[in-house]
Design a protein around this motif. Sequence first.
Motif, PDB file in Angstrom:
ATOM      1  N   CYS A  94     -29.752  -0.607  34.836  1.00 48.06           N
ATOM      2  CA  CYS A  94     -29.589  -1.660  33.827  1.00 48.06           C
ATOM      3  C   CYS A  94     -28.650  -1.197  32.707  1.00 48.06           C
ATOM      4  N   GLY A  95     -28.077  -0.008  32.842  1.00 47.83           N
ATOM      5  CA  GLY A  95     -27.105   0.467  31.860  1.00 47.83           C
ATOM      6  C   GLY A  95     -27.685   1.427  30.835  1.00 47.83           C
ATOM      7  N   GLY A  96     -28.961   1.777  30.976  1.00 53.36           N
ATOM      8  CA  GLY A  96     -29.608   2.659  30.001  1.00 53.36           C
ATOM      9  C   GLY A  96     -29.216   4.121  30.193  1.00 53.36           C
ATOM     10  N   LYS A  97     -29.303   4.859  29.070  1.00 52.73           N
ATOM     11  CA  LYS A  97     -29.119   6.309  29.112  1.00 52.73           C
ATOM     12  C   LYS A  97     -30.536   6.872  29.074  1.00 52.73           C
ATOM     13  N   VAL A  98     -30.978   7.434  30.204  1.00 48.32           N
ATOM     14  CA  VAL A  98     -32.393   7.789  30.318  1.00 48.32           C
ATOM     15  C   VAL A  98     -32.661   9.238  29.920  1.00 48.32           C
ATOM     16  N   ILE A  99     -33.642   9.407  29.044  1.00 49.59           N
ATOM     17  CA  ILE A  99     -34.172  10.733  28.724  1.00 49.59           C
ATOM     18  C   ILE A  99     -35.480  10.845  29.522  1.00 49.59           C
ATOM     19  N   LEU A 100     -35.515  11.782  30.469  1.00 49.98           N
ATOM     20  CA  LEU A 100     -36.689  11.905  31.331  1.00 49.98           C
ATOM     21  C   LEU A 100     -37.635  12.981  30.786  1.00 49.98           C
ATOM     22  N   VAL A 101     -38.904  12.612  30.630  1.00 49.62           N
ATOM     23  CA  VAL A 101     -39.919  13.576  30.190  1.00 49.62           C
ATOM     24  C   VAL A 101     -40.802  13.849  31.403  1.00 49.62           C
ATOM     25  N   GLU A 102     -40.689  15.058  31.952  1.00 48.77           N
ATOM     26  CA  GLU A 102     -41.389  15.328  33.209  1.00 48.77           C
ATOM     27  C   GLU A 102     -42.688  16.104  33.023  1.00 48.77           C
ATOM     28  N   ASP A 103     -43.709  15.650  33.743  1.00 48.92           N
ATOM     29  CA  ASP A 103     -44.955  16.405  33.844  1.00 48.92           C
ATOM     30  C   ASP A 103     -45.192  16.679  35.319  1.00 48.92           C
ATOM     31  N   SER A 104     -46.051  17.668  35.608  1.00 49.08           N
ATOM     32  CA  SER A 104     -46.210  18.000  37.018  1.00 49.08           C
ATOM     33  C   SER A 104     -46.994  16.903  37.734  1.00 49.08           C
ATOM     34  N   TRP A 105     -46.704  16.770  39.020  1.00 48.16           N
ATOM     35  CA  TRP A 105     -47.376  15.780  39.853  1.00 48.16           C
ATOM     36  C   TRP A 105     -48.842  16.187  40.004  1.00 48.16           C
ATOM     37  N   ASP A 110     -48.212  14.148  29.246  1.00 42.69           N
ATOM     38  CA  ASP A 110     -48.581  14.915  28.053  1.00 42.69           C
ATOM     39  C   ASP A 110     -48.033  14.204  26.799  1.00 42.69           C
ATOM     40  N   PRO A 111     -48.912  13.671  25.940  1.00 43.82           N
ATOM     41  CA  PRO A 111     -48.450  12.920  24.771  1.00 43.82           C
ATOM     42  C   PRO A 111     -47.570  13.760  23.838  1.00 43.82           C
ATOM     43  N   ALA A 112     -47.858  15.048  23.736  1.00 40.91           N
ATOM     44  CA  ALA A 112     -47.091  15.906  22.822  1.00 40.91           C
ATOM     45  C   ALA A 112     -45.639  16.033  23.294  1.00 40.91           C
ATOM     46  N   LYS A 113     -45.458  16.191  24.604  1.00 36.71           N
ATOM     47  CA  LYS A 113     -44.106  16.290  25.160  1.00 36.71           C
ATOM     48  C   LYS A 113     -43.335  14.995  24.941  1.00 36.71           C
ATOM     49  N   PHE A 114     -44.052  13.879  25.117  1.00 31.53           N
ATOM     50  CA  PHE A 114     -43.446  12.561  24.940  1.00 31.53           C
ATOM     51  C   PHE A 114     -42.965  12.412  23.494  1.00 31.53           C
ATOM     52  N   GLU A 115     -43.834  12.777  22.546  1.00 33.61           N
ATOM     53  CA  GLU A 115     -43.479  12.640  21.130  1.00 33.61           C
ATOM     54  C   GLU A 115     -42.290  13.535  20.787  1.00 33.61           C
ATOM     55  N   ASP A 116     -42.285  14.711  21.379  1.00 31.93           N
ATOM     56  CA  ASP A 116     -41.185  15.634  21.149  1.00 31.93           C
ATOM     57  C   ASP A 116     -39.845  15.009  21.594  1.00 31.93           C
ATOM     58  N   ALA A 117     -39.865  14.356  22.750  1.00 36.97           N
ATOM     59  CA  ALA A 117     -38.641  13.717  23.263  1.00 36.97           C
ATOM     60  C   ALA A 117     -38.202  12.580  22.337  1.00 36.97           C
ATOM     61  N   LEU A 118     -39.148  11.866  21.786  1.00 38.42           N
ATOM     62  CA  LEU A 118     -38.799  10.771  20.867  1.00 38.42           C
ATOM     63  C   LEU A 118     -38.197  11.316  19.571  1.00 38.42           C
ATOM     64  N   LYS A 119     -38.732  12.447  19.126  1.00 40.11           N
ATOM     65  CA  LYS A 119     -38.185  13.075  17.906  1.00 40.11           C
ATOM     66  C   LYS A 119     -36.767  13.548  18.133  1.00 40.11           C
ATOM     67  N   ARG A 120     -36.525  14.091  19.327  1.00 41.90           N
ATOM     68  CA  ARG A 120     -35.185  14.616  19.627  1.00 41.90           C
ATOM     69  C   ARG A 120     -34.178  13.514  19.926  1.00 41.90           C
ATOM     70  N   ASN A 121     -34.685  12.297  20.180  1.00 40.98           N
ATOM     71  CA  ASN A 121     -33.792  11.174  20.503  1.00 40.98           C
ATOM     72  C   ASN A 121     -34.134   9.977  19.627  1.00 40.98           C
ATOM     73  N   PRO A 122     -33.876  10.108  18.325  1.00 42.84           N
ATOM     74  CA  PRO A 122     -34.342   9.065  17.395  1.00 42.84           C
ATOM     75  C   PRO A 122     -33.675   7.704  17.619  1.00 42.84           C
ATOM     76  N   GLU A 123     -32.585   7.677  18.399  1.00 40.61           N
ATOM     77  CA  GLU A 123     -31.920   6.387  18.646  1.00 40.61           C
ATOM     78  C   GLU A 123     -32.636   5.574  19.724  1.00 40.61           C
ATOM     79  N   ALA A 124     -33.589   6.178  20.434  1.00 43.33           N
ATOM     80  CA  ALA A 124     -34.296   5.462  21.515  1.00 43.33           C
ATOM     81  C   ALA A 124     -35.112   4.310  20.940  1.00 43.33           C
ATOM     82  N   ARG A 125     -35.062   3.155  21.605  1.00 42.55           N
ATOM     83  CA  ARG A 125     -35.839   1.996  21.169  1.00 42.55           C
ATOM     84  C   ARG A 125     -36.723   1.460  22.283  1.00 42.55           C
ATOM     85  N   LEU A 126     -36.722   2.139  23.443  1.00 44.58           N
ATOM     86  CA  LEU A 126     -37.546   1.692  24.564  1.00 44.58           C
ATOM     87  C   LEU A 126     -38.133   2.915  25.271  1.00 44.58           C
ATOM     88  N   ALA A 127     -39.412   2.798  25.654  1.00 50.99           N
ATOM     89  CA  ALA A 127     -40.052   3.899  26.385  1.00 50.99           C
ATOM     90  C   ALA A 127     -40.867   3.321  27.527  1.00 50.99           C
TER      91      ALA A 127
END
Length: 377
Positions: A94-105, A110-127
């Motif tokens: 759909c044209g998005g630039k995806v930041i992938l937050v991976e956890d093991s299968w 992991d909510p902490a990892k997710f929050e970390d990715a959002l902090k590092r990518n403050p321009e993100a508006r969709l998760a």
Amino acid sequence: MGPGPSDVYPRVLEALSRPTVGHLDPSFIRMMDEVKSLLQTVFRTKNELTMVVSGPGSAGMETCFANLVEKGDTVVICQNGAFGGRMKEMAERCGGKVILVEDSWGRAIDPAKFEDALKRNPEARLAGFVHAETSTGVLSDVKTLAEIAHRHDCVTVVDAVTSLGGVPLEVDAWELDAVYSGTQKCLSCVPGLSPVTFGPRAVEKLKKRSAKVQSWFMDLNLVMAYWGSGAKRAYHHTAPINALYGLHEALVILLEEGLDASWARHRAHHEEVRAGVEAMGLELIVPPPERLPQLNAISVPKGVDESAVRTALLDGYNLEIGAGLGSLAGKIWRVGLMGCGCNRKNVVLFLSALNSVLKSMNAPSRSGETLQSARVR
Ligand SMILES: *Cc1c(COP(=O)(O)O)cnc(C)c1O
């Protein structure tokens, strides 16, 4: 007892066989309104934009991303199994630039990892994230993930394909923004439809788009001319009339039982399967607090040919279970307890059949106590 489609209620099969009326027939429009309100009840939402996408769960997923992603948008996607990977693929197309937050299968997101990715990518508006990962049997805490997303100004896309009807899902109370599901998992309807609901944040994002939605078929602005409220219904596409009869009946059945009772039934039979397989000396691979009752990921004992066991169950007992995917291929069996397939009779059949098959292969199995354990709760 695979990962879906689940067994279909006989009442649903009967509903499917009723005469096909027109997609603008007043009686059909009334039924569509009922389907909408039944869906609002099972999604636990008052969202006006609650409807059914004419296509399987993946079409609901694609509808969410097609409407909420614009070219160049940063999208954060959590992946802890196969379906998070599908989300990434769709957001990118759909044209998005995806930041992938991976956890093991086999583990929850992991909510902490997710929050970390959002902090590092403050321009993100969709998760985006998956509530019930059917590929691994994992339940993630989407209430917490949505809270985090909102703290960082992100609208959420939530996969509830396998969770709806099987475990608690609270669209309004948890403020989940765009949620899609499927008919062939815990709703025990035939495959091919995707219930979808959009809350206020998602609707606002949709309204603020600068470009048209690329997909004509999935553009909710157009679809709502058919599914929207009020008397002015217009043709968009010919709805799958009979499939919608089936979904209507499946939702009525679910609400006759009651959502809480359905959730409790899924948990109770999951506990029986857990006790039974543990008595056989097998393990569930997911840690207890992250386990999904409706999909049990069971480790294959060393030296056992996992596909031969599935074949023996299918040929000898007419019983289907699923194989592992991705990094879990060959290592687990996936045993579904979904919708009307989630019952005591299936639990007993599965445990005794698995026991016999393992014994016939001279696999280590501590059998005698298996069924007894399953019944002792
Ligand atoms: C089954 C499933 C899907 C895809 O649904 P289809 O109806 O096969 O397109 C998506 N997400 C999850 C978590 C599923 O279990």
